[in-house]
Design an enzyme around this catalytic site. Structure first.
Site, mmCIF file in Angstrom:
data_model
loop_
_atom_site.group_PDB
_atom_site.id
_atom_site.type_symbol
_atom_site.label_atom_id
_atom_site.label_comp_id
_atom_site.label_asym_id
_atom_site.label_seq_id
_atom_site.Cartn_x
_atom_site.Cartn_y
_atom_site.Cartn_z
ATOM 1 N N ASP A 88 56.320 5.213 -34.062
ATOM 2 C CA ASP A 88 56.795 4.364 -32.959
ATOM 3 C C ASP A 88 57.913 3.443 -33.441
ATOM 4 O O ASP A 88 58.612 2.834 -32.634
ATOM 5 C CB ASP A 88 55.634 3.489 -32.439
ATOM 6 C CG ASP A 88 55.207 3.900 -31.034
ATOM 7 O OD1 ASP A 88 55.967 4.635 -30.379
ATOM 8 O OD2 ASP A 88 54.107 3.477 -30.612
ATOM 9 N N GLN A 125 48.481 3.346 -28.967
ATOM 10 C CA GLN A 125 49.021 3.107 -27.623
ATOM 11 C C GLN A 125 48.827 1.643 -27.224
ATOM 12 O O GLN A 125 47.720 1.103 -27.298
ATOM 13 C CB GLN A 125 48.297 4.037 -26.622
ATOM 14 C CG GLN A 125 48.812 3.970 -25.211
ATOM 15 C CD GLN A 125 50.241 4.494 -25.066
ATOM 16 O OE1 GLN A 125 50.597 5.541 -25.595
ATOM 17 N NE2 GLN A 125 51.071 3.735 -24.353
ATOM 18 N N LYS A 137 51.734 13.035 -24.364
ATOM 19 C CA LYS A 137 52.117 13.092 -25.776
ATOM 20 C C LYS A 137 51.363 14.217 -26.481
ATOM 21 O O LYS A 137 51.931 14.980 -27.264
ATOM 22 C CB LYS A 137 51.826 11.749 -26.465
ATOM 23 C CG LYS A 137 52.843 10.677 -26.096
ATOM 24 C CD LYS A 137 52.408 9.279 -26.494
ATOM 25 C CE LYS A 137 53.371 8.237 -25.953
ATOM 26 N NZ LYS A 137 52.927 6.868 -26.068
#
Ligand code: NAD
Length: 307
Positions: free
Chosen positions: A121, A98, A54
């Protein structure tokens, strides 16, 4: 019939190119450099790999990346403090924590603490609610990737009979909302669905997000249907000790004999997720600045005409 393979790697690279162009234009014309903060707690090897990819992709697309690595022993209060600081930081436009988080931390509490405007997200209940209400929202990345892949085969999803197998909060449910927004006729199947093979065999578009290797068989697929396989399971390679391979939720070789188009695993949905994260970061930066919000959901005409 042999299905056309939907090449997720190429389509994801094309999307990343469009996102990088948009980021460069923002920096050049409006002095806005989108920034993504990624928070990694502990040292889960798979998470380390995701976070590394990422960061590289963010910087490679002309955006700023802010990595925050915390020990597995970090307390929930300290993590909430960091999220609060990132929420207030004007150079951070997207925040990604995460998952999975260590067991002593309440993941839902952390996700709910992220400013919905920075929730790239798309897991915040406010964004899921906005999606359900048909309002502009940051939608989760994997479902967005599925929509873009489906549109390389069906430029309009309107009126398509679609089945989503799986009703998780991160894939199945938001994907169903996105597909409704595209005017598809959506069935959401799950572990309690009866006669799944028959229900599935009516669909023009099958999206499998179950997490069971080779679960969807050839006989479940209507001839010519489009099949998108979200599932990823790592399995040992028989007869080759120490070796493993990634397997999807669809029995690929046999399904490809009847489907019109199908995504492979790996190389299908997987590569789309990071590209969609970058797209969400640019969109979030534009939203926060009050600039027009780019729509990355349509594949380029090159991708659509690819056979
Ligand atoms: P999950 O375990 O949260 O949900 C699985 C869903 O499958 C549940 O809703 C359950 O009802 C349904 N299910 C289970 N057994 C079933 C059955 N027998 N019949 C019908 N439905 C059944 O999983 P998830 O997080 O949604 O992920 C699903 C898969 O997608 C996993 O393999 C995961 O690794 C993969 N995934 C890939 C990406 C990506 O490519 N970037 C992202 C997220 C998830």
């Amino acid at each position: 019939m042999t299905a056309r393979i939907i090449d997720g790697k190429t389509i994801a690279a094309e999307l990343r190119g469009r996102v990088a162009d948009a980021a460069h234009r923002l920096a050049r014309d409006r002095a806005l450099v989108p920034g993504l903060a990624v928070v990694l707690v502990g040292s889960n090897p798979a998470s380390e790999v995701y976070v590394g990819s990422k960061t590289k992709a963010t910087v490679g697309s002309g955006m700023r990346s802010f990595d925050h690595r915390l020990p597995a022993t970090v307390g929930e209060a300290d993590l909430l403090t960091l999220v609060g600081r990132l929420n207030r930081d004007p150079v951070v436009h997207g925040i990604l924590v995460q998952l999975p988080l260590p067991a002593h931390i309440d993941s839902q509490k952390i996700l709910a603490a992220i400013d919905p405007a920075k929730d790239v997200d798309g897991f915040h209940p406010v964004n899921l609610g906005r999606l359900a209400a048909g309002l502009p929202a940051l939608a989760p990345c994997t479902p967005l990737g599925c929509i873009i892949l489906a549109k390389t085969v069906h430029p309009s999803l309107e009126g398509l009979d679609a089945i989503i197998i799986g009703r998780s909060n991160i894939v199945g449910k938001p994907l169903a909302l996105l597909m409704l927004g595209e005017n598809a006729t959506v069935t959401v199947a799950h572990s309690k669905t009866e006669n799944l093979p028959e229900v599935c065999a009516r669909a023009d578009l099958v999206i499998a997000a179950v997490g069971r290797p080779e679960f969807v068989r050839k006989s479940w697929i209507k001839p010519g249907a489009t099949v998108i396989d979200v599932g990823i399971t790592r399995l040992p390679v028989p007869g080759e000790p120490g070796k493993s391979k990634l397997v999807g939720d669809v029995a690929f070789a046999e399904a490809a004999e009847v489907a019109g188009a199908i995504t492979p695993v790996p190389g299908g949905v997987g590569p789309m997720t990071i590209s969609c994260l970058l797209a969400n970061t640019v969109r979030a930066a534009c939203m926060q600045a009050g600039f027009p919000i780019p729509d990355f959901s349509k594949p380029s005409s090159d991708e659509r005409s690819r056979d």
